[in-house]
Design a protein around this motif. Structure first.
Motif, mmCIF file in Angstrom:
data_model
loop_
_atom_site.group_PDB
_atom_site.id
_atom_site.type_symbol
_atom_site.label_atom_id
_atom_site.label_comp_id
_atom_site.label_asym_id
_atom_site.label_seq_id
_atom_site.Cartn_x
_atom_site.Cartn_y
_atom_site.Cartn_z
ATOM 1 N N SER A 56 6.547 3.807 -2.744
ATOM 2 C CA SER A 56 5.820 3.303 -1.578
ATOM 3 C C SER A 56 6.393 1.979 -1.064
ATOM 4 O O SER A 56 5.821 1.364 -0.161
ATOM 5 N N ALA A 57 7.527 1.532 -1.635
ATOM 6 C CA ALA A 57 8.083 0.234 -1.224
ATOM 7 C C ALA A 57 8.641 0.299 0.196
ATOM 8 O O ALA A 57 9.260 1.292 0.586
ATOM 9 N N LEU A 58 8.392 -0.738 0.950
ATOM 10 C CA LEU A 58 8.794 -0.763 2.361
ATOM 11 C C LEU A 58 9.796 -1.873 2.658
ATOM 12 O O LEU A 58 10.193 -2.071 3.796
ATOM 13 N N GLY A 59 10.182 -2.615 1.630
ATOM 14 C CA GLY A 59 11.096 -3.735 1.858
ATOM 15 C C GLY A 59 10.368 -4.899 2.500
ATOM 16 O O GLY A 59 9.133 -4.997 2.448
ATOM 17 N N PRO A 88 -3.842 1.191 3.185
ATOM 18 C CA PRO A 88 -3.758 -0.216 2.813
ATOM 19 C C PRO A 88 -2.318 -0.642 2.485
ATOM 20 O O PRO A 88 -1.679 -0.013 1.650
ATOM 21 N N LEU A 89 -1.864 -1.664 3.168
ATOM 22 C CA LEU A 89 -0.509 -2.200 2.999
ATOM 23 C C LEU A 89 -0.600 -3.426 2.100
ATOM 24 O O LEU A 89 -1.151 -4.454 2.486
ATOM 25 N N VAL A 90 -0.078 -3.288 0.901
ATOM 26 C CA VAL A 90 -0.114 -4.393 -0.054
ATOM 27 C C VAL A 90 1.193 -5.170 0.068
ATOM 28 O O VAL A 90 2.271 -4.574 0.168
ATOM 29 N N GLU A 91 1.097 -6.490 0.108
ATOM 30 C CA GLU A 91 2.307 -7.303 0.190
ATOM 31 C C GLU A 91 2.383 -8.235 -1.013
ATOM 32 O O GLU A 91 1.372 -8.748 -1.479
ATOM 33 N N VAL A 92 3.616 -8.448 -1.467
ATOM 34 C CA VAL A 92 3.847 -9.355 -2.583
ATOM 35 C C VAL A 92 4.782 -10.460 -2.110
ATOM 36 O O VAL A 92 5.828 -10.178 -1.504
ATOM 37 N N ALA A 93 4.387 -11.702 -2.352
ATOM 38 C CA ALA A 93 5.242 -12.824 -1.938
ATOM 39 C C ALA A 93 6.369 -12.987 -2.950
ATOM 40 O O ALA A 93 6.122 -13.157 -4.143
ATOM 41 N N THR A 94 7.595 -12.896 -2.468
ATOM 42 C CA THR A 94 8.760 -13.104 -3.341
ATOM 43 C C THR A 94 9.623 -14.211 -2.727
ATOM 44 O O THR A 94 9.365 -14.639 -1.597
ATOM 45 N N ALA A 95 10.631 -14.612 -3.470
ATOM 46 C CA ALA A 95 11.523 -15.656 -2.960
ATOM 47 C C ALA A 95 12.188 -15.211 -1.660
ATOM 48 O O ALA A 95 12.472 -16.015 -0.774
ATOM 49 N N ALA A 96 12.426 -13.900 -1.535
ATOM 50 C CA ALA A 96 13.106 -13.389 -0.342
ATOM 51 C C ALA A 96 12.159 -13.228 0.843
ATOM 52 O O ALA A 96 12.604 -13.074 1.979
ATOM 53 N N GLY A 97 10.850 -13.243 0.590
ATOM 54 C CA GLY A 97 9.877 -13.014 1.652
ATOM 55 C C GLY A 97 8.823 -12.048 1.156
ATOM 56 O O GLY A 97 8.781 -11.716 -0.041
ATOM 57 N N ARG A 98 7.987 -11.569 2.082
ATOM 58 C CA ARG A 98 6.891 -10.682 1.673
ATOM 59 C C ARG A 98 7.358 -9.237 1.670
ATOM 60 O O ARG A 98 7.752 -8.692 2.688
ATOM 61 N N ILE A 99 7.276 -8.624 0.465
ATOM 62 C CA ILE A 99 7.689 -7.228 0.292
ATOM 63 C C ILE A 99 6.445 -6.344 0.380
ATOM 64 O O ILE A 99 5.423 -6.646 -0.227
ATOM 65 N N GLY A 100 6.549 -5.269 1.169
ATOM 66 C CA GLY A 100 5.390 -4.414 1.390
ATOM 67 C C GLY A 100 5.412 -3.131 0.580
ATOM 68 O O GLY A 100 6.484 -2.587 0.271
ATOM 69 N N TYR A 101 4.229 -2.651 0.257
ATOM 70 C CA TYR A 101 4.031 -1.349 -0.384
ATOM 71 C C TYR A 101 2.893 -0.663 0.349
ATOM 72 O O TYR A 101 1.819 -1.245 0.501
ATOM 73 N N GLY A 102 3.144 0.569 0.792
ATOM 74 C CA GLY A 102 2.054 1.220 1.483
ATOM 75 C C GLY A 102 2.381 2.635 1.923
ATOM 76 O O GLY A 102 3.550 2.999 2.004
ATOM 77 N N PRO A 103 1.386 3.461 2.231
ATOM 78 C CA PRO A 103 -0.009 3.160 1.940
ATOM 79 C C PRO A 103 -0.270 3.241 0.430
ATOM 80 O O PRO A 103 0.244 4.134 -0.222
ATOM 81 N N VAL A 104 -1.078 2.332 -0.077
ATOM 82 C CA VAL A 104 -1.362 2.268 -1.507
ATOM 83 C C VAL A 104 -2.779 2.782 -1.760
ATOM 84 O O VAL A 104 -3.712 2.407 -1.048
ATOM 85 N N GLU A 105 -2.913 3.645 -2.757
ATOM 86 C CA GLU A 105 -4.256 4.054 -3.175
ATOM 87 C C GLU A 105 -4.559 3.405 -4.511
ATOM 88 O O GLU A 105 -3.641 3.028 -5.242
ATOM 89 N N SER A 106 -5.827 3.285 -4.831
ATOM 90 C CA SER A 106 -6.161 2.564 -6.069
ATOM 91 C C SER A 106 -5.523 3.239 -7.290
ATOM 92 O O SER A 106 -5.128 2.565 -8.235
#
Ligand SMILES: Cc1cc2nc3c(=O)[nH]c(=O)nc-3n(C[C@H](O)[C@H](O)[C@H](O)COP(=O)(O)O)c2cc1C
Ligand code: SF4
Ligand code: FES
Lengths: 169, 524
Positions: B93-96, B56-74
């Motif tokens: 797990s950060a993917l930029g 699972p690739l989790v993304e967070v919306a930031t001012a710079a754009g969507r930053i990804g983290y993955g693979p993420v486990e609970s």
């Protein structure tokens, strides 16, 4: 062409099947164009299988011969005429899963459940079915239990997932 | 409202591969952690970007754009909150920025432009990302103009046979029948393919829009999406999206206030590979056994319930909205030769970075396998790839510089099919793969022709003899197998029987050493 008048016949008695429920399912879907598959799906979803005793009913309502109805049921791998276990375990046997060890997973599953494909574990919990691709081919080997998917299934993961299913009974 | 109080948007995919890897548990853990910490978040269940090794690739919306983290486990979720991932902070797990991940950045996404970005079931989201721009333009055009636009785009059917979509539509448009149908072939039975599934789960309005445009083009008022029963998640998403489109006036009577109407329904298959063949699919939709019909008549003339029918693959129909929105010339600018536009290719099997790659036609197999796929997951050398599903031949590394284009593939004895690429490392036993191809045909044959129905069972037996046999037996049995393949090629009504010999013969031709106890392979 004259359609043979359907002679009302005694339905082979099968006390486990509530024919009134089946009748109302057929009523619900029979007006759809090409109603046969939706009817069969609804019956299997409700009863877990399509028992031979409902064939005459379907034939009657859809104005088809029993042979035609039986022919359709037996053509499709999805429909079963015998009751299954509480859960259906489908393991993908197709190429992409083979490339990452599906055969070994299948062997493990058969041993763990003590049954072959199309068989049911002795506790009646799990029926094992082969499936030819679940569309999860980038992350095999894959399996589906009822509607729950599991990817990259190792033998350990298989055991864990089945234990969890047993646990929530 | 101050910016500080604006909830952060977090994306956790709802695509079924992400679910199979635990996305629901991750989403629940995120909601729980946020509640525990008194942080208000906006949790969006988007589609998948198709980079499945990161799911699972989790993304967070930031001012710079969507930053990804993955693979993420609970189990990772608490640590992500601790690390400050809500503001895009560093973590193992950060993917930029997700858009900058080379696998994604190097693609040319036209059909999959929205996939993974939007919430598949949000109509406002769809509209905000160019959704229904194609239909709006289409409503101002005549049927003939629509057909012409699709003809001009060069779009060929993506379901395997690569027949020009515009010509098919033109044939249906030219009939005078009052009732015509649009049928979407969503049977996607080929191993190694999942692009149809992704469209249905991750951008369903695109398929609905494409079918609606097809209906306007040919004058159809009813449509069916025939989805395989193995795809319960796709079926559920489609049903919800259709209900939404109906209530918002994009489907049903008088679409968007126009004089045109289109009613769309999902039908569930029942586990039969042959029902992907278009005429068997129509039989199945009519409630019969999925037995292949002889052609002519073409479905375009006498299709579903005997009426003129457009039957197209999911990706073919899903390519139509962008063709209408941006124009035929835009689409046609991608690709090479007579293979125009883009093809969503699918990397599957023993591959390190499996997933969906949409590129213009003309990318080489090697680029896909190495640059995108990163070689095998096992780390061993690639020995064979099967392109084009279970009826496609196995290709050896010698052919990996072939460009993926219908004609170039055919020139090396390959096929592109639905764009599925299944990778095997050097532990593969090619005699076993050949046997499997015959076995699959035996299980899935519709039974209409003898060479396919009986020949495939004989094929399994002959391969068993070859594998077990001594030299004189092997030579004779290999000859028999080739004869049998010849009969299947020439005596079968459809590609099930006539193309099963492709994987079998390619295994024999390219990997003879796997047949008959070692040194005897020369006889192949
Ligand atoms: C055995 C067999 C299986 C097929 N399976 C599929 C399938 O799963 N999905 C699909 O779109 N086309 C499949 N096809 C191709 C269809 O018959 C048909 O060419 C296609 O649906 C036409 O749509 P298109 O022109 O948009 O590609 C199959 C063909 C054969 C012979
Ligand atoms: S080739 Fe096989 S699947 Fe195709 S029509 Fe003949 S029997 Fe049916
Ligand atoms: S091959 Fe197993 S999921 Fe597709």
């Amino acid at each position: 062409m004259q359609i043979e008048a359907s002679v009302p016949q005694a339905v082979p008695s099968d006390p486990s099947v509530d024919l009134n429920q089946v009748r109302s399912i057929i009523q619900e879907f029979k007006t759809l164009p090409g109603a046969m598959l939706p009817v069969l799906h609804a019956i299997q979803d409700a009863l877990g299988h399509v028992p031979p005793s409902v064939v005459p009913l379907i034939a009657d309502e859809l104005n088809l011969s029993r042979a035609e109805v039986h022919g359709v049921i037996s053509f499709y791998h999805h429909f079963r005429q015998q009751p299954a276990g509480r859960h259906i375990v489908q393991i993908c046997r197709a190429e992409a899963c083979q490339a990452v060890g599906a055969d070994a997973l299948v062997a493990h599953a058969k041993a763990a459940l003590g049954c072959d494909f199309h068989g049911t574990s002795s506790d009646g919990q799990f029926t094992l079915e082969p499936v030819y691709c679940l569309g999860q081919c980038a992350c095999g080997p894959n399996m589906q239990i009822d509607d729950d998917l599991h990817a990259r299934v190792s033998n350990d993961k298989f055991n864990r997932v089945l234990r969890a299913k047993r646990g929530v009974q | 409202m101050s910016a500080l109080n604006t909830p952060v948007t977090i994306y956790v995919p709802r695509d079924s591969t992400a679910l199979a890897l635990g996305a629901d548990q991750v989403a629940a853990a995120i909601a729980q952690q946020a509640a525990q910490r008194g942080i208000s978040i906006n949790l969006v269940r988007n589609g998948s970007r198709g980079m499945f090794w990161l799911e699972p690739l989790v993304e967070v919306a930031t001012a710079a754009g969507r930053i990804g983290y993955g693979p993420v486990e609970s189990d990772d979720v608490a640590a992500l909150f601790d690390a400050g991932f809500l503001s895009g902070a560093q973590h193992s797990s950060a993917l930029g920025l997700v858009e900058e991940i080379p696998y994604l950045k190097k693609q040319e996404r036209l059909t999959f432009a929205r996939v993974g970005i939007t919430d598949p079931l949000s109509l406002p989201d769809y509209l905000a990302h160019e959704g229904y721009a194609g239909l709006r333009r289409a409503l101002g055009m005549s049927g003939a103009e629509l057909v012409q636009e699709v003809l001009d785009s060069g779009l060929r059917g993506r379901g395997g046979a690569a027949f020009p979509t515009g010509i098919k539509w033109k044939t249906v448009a030219a009939t005078s029948a009052k009732q015509k149908y649009i049928v979407c072939n969503a049977d996607e039975g080929d191993s190694g393919t999942f692009s149809d599934r992704m469209v249905m789960e991750d951008d369903p309005f695109m398929l609905i829009e494409g079918m609606t445009i097809a209906a306007l083009a040919v004058g159809a008022t009813r449509g069916y999406i025939y989805v395989r029963s193995e795809y319960p998640h796709a079926i559920a998403v489609l049903n919800q999206a259709i209900a939404t489109a109906n209530s918002a006036g994009y489907l049903g009577d008088n679409i968007l206030g126009s004089a045109s109407s289109f009613h769309l329904e999902v039908r569930k298959g029942a586990g039969a590979y042959i029902c992907g063949e278009e005429t068997a699919l129509l039989e199945s939709l009519e409630g019969k056994r999925g037995v292949v019909r002889a052609k002519p008549p073409l479905p375009a003339i006498e299709g579903l319930f005997g009426k003129p029918t457009v039957i197209n693959n999911v990706i073919s129909l899903a390519s139509v909205p962008i063709i209408l929105a941006r124009g035929a010339a835009f689409y046609k600018n991608y690709g090479m030769g007579r293979s125009l536009g883009t093809l969503p290719m699918q990397l599957a099997g023993n591959i390190r970075r499996g997933g969906l790659v949409e590129k213009a036609f003309g990318v080489t197999l090697r680029e896909l396998l190495q640059d995108f796929g990163g070689g095998t997951a096992s780390g061993k050398p690639i020995r064979a790839v099967q392109v084009g599903g279970p009826l496609g031949p196995y290709l050896p590394p010698l052919l990996f510089d072939t460009k993926l284009d219908y004609e170039a593939m055919a020139a090396v004895g390959g096929m592109l099919g639905h764009g599925g690429i299944v990778v095997f490392d050097d532990s593969v036993d090619m005699a076993k793969q050949a046997r499997y191809a015959m076995e699959f045909c035996a299980v899935e044959s519709c039974g209409k022709c003898t060479p396919c129905r009986i020949g495939s069972t004989r094929g399994v037996e002959v391969i068993d003899k070859i594998v077990a046999g001594e030299s004189h037996v092997v030579v004779q049995q290999i000859k028999l197998l080739r004869d049998l393949c010849d009969t299947m090629v020439n005596g079968s009504l459809c590609a099930m029987g006539s193309m099963t010999p492709l994987p079998v013969l390619s295994a024999l031709d390219h990997f003879p050493e796997d047949f008959g106890k070692g040194q005897l392979g020369q006889a192949a």
